[in-house]
Design a protein around this motif. Sequence first.
Motif, PDB file in Angstrom:
ATOM      1  N   ALA A  76      10.685 -22.574  15.781  1.00 18.22           N
ATOM      2  CA  ALA A  76      10.049 -23.127  14.586  1.00 18.22           C
ATOM      3  C   ALA A  76       8.536 -23.235  14.750  1.00 18.22           C
ATOM      4  CB  ALA A  76      10.647 -24.497  14.268  1.00 18.22           C
ATOM      5  N   VAL A  77       8.076 -23.713  15.914  1.00 15.56           N
ATOM      6  CA  VAL A  77       6.641 -23.860  16.136  1.00 15.56           C
ATOM      7  C   VAL A  77       5.964 -22.494  16.189  1.00 15.56           C
ATOM      8  CG1 VAL A  77       4.877 -24.658  17.756  1.00 15.56           C
ATOM      9  CG2 VAL A  77       6.896 -26.066  17.317  1.00 15.56           C
ATOM     10  N   LEU A  78       6.614 -21.547  16.854  1.00 16.69           N
ATOM     11  CA  LEU A  78       6.046 -20.203  16.957  1.00 16.69           C
ATOM     12  C   LEU A  78       5.860 -19.579  15.577  1.00 16.69           C
ATOM     13  CD1 LEU A  78       6.920 -17.444  19.497  1.00 16.69           C
ATOM     14  CD2 LEU A  78       6.967 -16.901  17.074  1.00 16.69           C
ATOM     15  N   PHE A  79       6.902 -19.643  14.748  1.00 19.39           N
ATOM     16  CA  PHE A  79       6.777 -19.052  13.420  1.00 19.39           C
ATOM     17  C   PHE A  79       5.823 -19.857  12.539  1.00 19.39           C
ATOM     18  CE2 PHE A  79      10.873 -17.068  14.620  1.00 19.39           C
ATOM     19  CZ  PHE A  79      10.508 -15.745  14.408  1.00 19.39           C
ATOM     20  N   GLY A  80       5.788 -21.172  12.751  1.00 16.16           N
ATOM     21  CA  GLY A  80       4.829 -21.978  12.011  1.00 16.16           C
ATOM     22  C   GLY A  80       3.397 -21.581  12.336  1.00 16.16           C
ATOM     23  N   PHE A  81       3.137 -21.341  13.624  1.00 15.16           N
ATOM     24  CA  PHE A  81       1.806 -20.886  14.032  1.00 15.16           C
ATOM     25  C   PHE A  81       1.491 -19.528  13.407  1.00 15.16           C
ATOM     26  CE2 PHE A  81      -1.074 -18.465  16.677  1.00 15.16           C
ATOM     27  CZ  PHE A  81      -2.070 -19.377  16.997  1.00 15.16           C
ATOM     28  N   GLY A  82       2.458 -18.615  13.443  1.00 17.00           N
ATOM     29  CA  GLY A  82       2.235 -17.277  12.896  1.00 17.00           C
ATOM     30  C   GLY A  82       1.921 -17.309  11.412  1.00 17.00           C
ATOM     31  N   ILE A  83       2.692 -18.102  10.658  1.00 15.76           N
ATOM     32  CA  ILE A  83       2.452 -18.203   9.218  1.00 15.76           C
ATOM     33  C   ILE A  83       1.091 -18.832   8.943  1.00 15.76           C
ATOM     34  CG2 ILE A  83       3.226 -19.334   7.103  1.00 15.76           C
ATOM     35  CD1 ILE A  83       6.111 -19.023   8.206  1.00 15.76           C
ATOM     36  N   LEU A  84       0.748 -19.856   9.714  1.00 18.92           N
ATOM     37  CA  LEU A  84      -0.548 -20.511   9.556  1.00 18.92           C
ATOM     38  C   LEU A  84      -1.683 -19.533   9.855  1.00 18.92           C
ATOM     39  CD1 LEU A  84      -1.803 -23.242   8.874  1.00 18.92           C
ATOM     40  CD2 LEU A  84      -1.726 -23.821  11.303  1.00 18.92           C
ATOM     41  N   ALA A  85      -1.527 -18.722  10.894  1.00 17.63           N
ATOM     42  CA  ALA A  85      -2.546 -17.727  11.242  1.00 17.63           C
ATOM     43  C   ALA A  85      -2.725 -16.721  10.114  1.00 17.63           C
ATOM     44  CB  ALA A  85      -2.166 -17.018  12.537  1.00 17.63           C
ATOM     45  N   ALA A 128       6.665 -17.023  23.247  1.00 19.77           N
ATOM     46  CA  ALA A 128       8.021 -16.530  22.959  1.00 19.77           C
ATOM     47  C   ALA A 128       8.797 -16.308  24.254  1.00 19.77           C
ATOM     48  CB  ALA A 128       7.947 -15.232  22.153  1.00 19.77           C
ATOM     49  N   PHE A 129       8.131 -15.792  25.275  1.00 20.26           N
ATOM     50  CA  PHE A 129       8.791 -15.597  26.568  1.00 20.26           C
ATOM     51  C   PHE A 129       9.128 -16.944  27.207  1.00 20.26           C
ATOM     52  CE2 PHE A 129       8.564 -14.950  31.220  1.00 20.26           C
ATOM     53  CZ  PHE A 129       9.623 -14.060  31.351  1.00 20.26           C
ATOM     54  N   TYR A 130       8.211 -17.899  27.079  1.00 11.62           N
ATOM     55  CA  TYR A 130       8.460 -19.251  27.595  1.00 11.62           C
ATOM     56  C   TYR A 130       9.700 -19.858  26.940  1.00 11.62           C
ATOM     57  CZ  TYR A 130       7.839 -24.351  27.786  1.00 11.62           C
ATOM     58  OH  TYR A 130       8.041 -25.703  27.922  1.00 11.62           O
ATOM     59  N   LEU A 131       9.828 -19.715  25.624  1.00 13.51           N
ATOM     60  CA  LEU A 131      10.987 -20.248  24.915  1.00 13.51           C
ATOM     61  C   LEU A 131      12.269 -19.541  25.326  1.00 13.51           C
ATOM     62  CD1 LEU A 131       9.514 -20.659  21.311  1.00 13.51           C
ATOM     63  CD2 LEU A 131       9.910 -22.457  23.015  1.00 13.51           C
ATOM     64  N   ARG A 173      17.983 -16.338  21.426  1.00  9.70           N
ATOM     65  CA  ARG A 173      16.613 -16.354  21.948  1.00  9.70           C
ATOM     66  C   ARG A 173      16.211 -14.974  22.444  1.00  9.70           C
ATOM     67  NH1 ARG A 173      18.462 -21.058  25.223  1.00  9.70           N
ATOM     68  NH2 ARG A 173      17.415 -20.118  27.024  1.00  9.70           N
ATOM     69  N   LEU A 174      17.122 -14.311  23.111  1.00  9.39           N
ATOM     70  CA  LEU A 174      16.832 -12.974  23.631  1.00  9.39           C
ATOM     71  C   LEU A 174      16.598 -11.985  22.489  1.00  9.39           C
ATOM     72  CD1 LEU A 174      16.605 -11.100  26.083  1.00  9.39           C
ATOM     73  CD2 LEU A 174      19.089 -10.702  25.896  1.00  9.39           C
ATOM     74  N   LEU A 175      17.422 -12.085  21.439  1.00  5.84           N
ATOM     75  CA  LEU A 175      17.252 -11.201  20.286  1.00  5.84           C
ATOM     76  C   LEU A 175      15.899 -11.441  19.618  1.00  5.84           C
ATOM     77  CD1 LEU A 175      18.364  -9.131  18.262  1.00  5.84           C
ATOM     78  CD2 LEU A 175      19.411 -11.046  17.020  1.00  5.84           C
ATOM     79  N   THR A 176      15.520 -12.715  19.467  1.00  8.31           N
ATOM     80  CA  THR A 176      14.227 -13.042  18.845  1.00  8.31           C
ATOM     81  C   THR A 176      13.074 -12.516  19.683  1.00  8.31           C
ATOM     82  OG1 THR A 176      15.179 -15.055  17.894  1.00  8.31           O
ATOM     83  CG2 THR A 176      12.777 -14.897  17.968  1.00  8.31           C
TER      84      THR A 176
END
Length: 649
Positions: free
Chosen positions: A9-18, A67-70, A177-180
């Motif tokens: 959620a945070v990753l995609f939130g950052f991407g959309i915000l960017a 993404a790798f960390y997650l 997670r792996l698929l994402t």
Amino acid sequence: MKFVKNRYAVLFGFGILALILSFLVRTALLVWIYPQSGLHITNIPAIYGKGLIFDIGVALFFTIAYAFYLLILPQRLNNTLFNRIFTYTGFFLALMILVFSFFAEFTFWGEYAGRFDFIAVDYLIYTYEVIENINESYPLPLLIGGVLVFTGLLTWLLSRRGTFRNSFQSNTSFGKRLLTFCTLLGLLLLHVFFVNNTWAEQSKNRYAQELSKAGVYSFVSAYLNNELAYDKYYLLEDNSNAFSRMRGLLQSPDSRYLDNGNSIYRSITDTAIRVAPNVIMVTIESFSADFMERFGNTQHITPVLDSIAKQGLLFTNMYATGTRTVRGMEALTLAVPPTPGQSIVRRKNNENLFSVGQIFEQAGYESTFFYGGDGYFDNMNKFFGNNGYDITDRHRRQFVEDEIATTRTNIPDSAVQFSNAWGICDEDIYNAAIRSADAKYAAGKPFYDFIMTTSNHRPFTYPSGKIDIPSGASREGAVKYTDYAIGQFLKNISAKPWFKNTVVIFVADHCASSAGKNEIEISKYHIPCILYNVPGYAPQEISAMCSQIDIYPTLLGLLHWSYNSKLYGKNVLEPGYQPRAMVSTYQKLGYLEPGKLLILSPQQKAQCFSWNQARNEQHTAPMDSGLLKNSMANYQTAYFLFKNGGMKK
């Protein structure tokens, strides 16, 4: 919304915000530049479409490590204090960098009307000058505070919407997670291998090109492409044919080639009586021709230069080879066409080159490079010091040891009345040159001096009380002070015993800006050049199209010197001179003849244009084979000679 209620959620939130922020920046820049851009409403979908692709690439680059960390973070640690601190901190820092880059894009666009490029890369390297310049030009505490507050506000808003909570409280299986992660990595690899910054440059309108790009993406692209191999990216012909044509273009009634084959080494012979005055060249920072009244300016900010233009030899149709100081220095010292990428001043293996300084050195002159800032900047000291010039500059990095083969002299504090981020004011650098000239004259030594000014540069500050425009108020004020300092310089040297036997050259390194709707905006390369106090010559205007690289071949012709040469410049006043000029960006290599422009680009591209100088209009034209061959001959042979040691002494 189930899609964003997982660990990412945070990753995609950052991407959309960017993406949203980048969209807003692009829109603001478009609104800013639209009135003078020459853009049509039909250009806008492509600008935003390509821009979105680049923005997605930036978002992927920023988030792939997270993404790798997650992916590898165990589920039992997902809702721990460690992960919360790590995620909030990483999000804030990444967003802060992104927000800062967006703020920086507006200041960079205001100066260069483009996205980040090699100049921004240089600014990252030469942090002292840049930080001081920003500090003197803008309210830095407010800017930094604004970035921090804005970043904090955006982080808080996402937190309020539950984005962080959705990530911490989720239970996303390893398979998902792996698929994402694999999907994101795959998209990133597609971007790396199939999307290039040159994709944005397919439009014929330069503003459309720049608006399509993303600042961070352009910055990385510039960093990775600091030098472009001409023989890899540009149109080529057989080297022997290119050199044969180049030798024909450089051949003149008074020249004879000294080497065969891939060489332009030749002797220039003049049978008239040789005159050997001292020579001082004042290279004026960022000085466009259209600052002068002679070229249409109505602000009356250059009364001194307009006056001496009527007393000397004024080149009315001269063009700078590039848009950076180091490119101008390259042209004025080596008299060579600009090769793609960085100036030779900035490159490796640029020592012991055949230069104008060597010609004067062989004639018994002492050559000195004067700079009001620290010559460590842009590799200037190393270049000049290893090509026959002594150095006089303003030391600020005492811990830096420049590897130079000549003498370096520091301008002491006692000799400085004013300085800013870029160096001491023009009056102070002129006074340093006068002290040096006095000493050389007293020792019976003729001199050749290269003075590089700095006052006509942002933050546009200068000593108070000199002119009627407050320091730091505008570039017009800096121009007027620059002109005032030239007047003081001429007043001071006119009483010197060596003045009657001294030629003073006034020339710009480049124009104040290069922005325009065309790939190469020719009018933004038009610079003034005045040969002042040339013995035996009445004032005149030289209207033939020419380049910075032609100044010294023309001057030495006026002085009736015989010398050996590897210069690409020509004597503009010799019978049979064919008008031409070379203008360039980092990637685009322009070859200009009256009414014609040919641009060589990476991917072996060449475009031909007609050019109406009076209207400053360019239109696509059928390919001119002669123009193409002349262009390739100049650029290909210059690159070959530098890379293979052919420019060495």
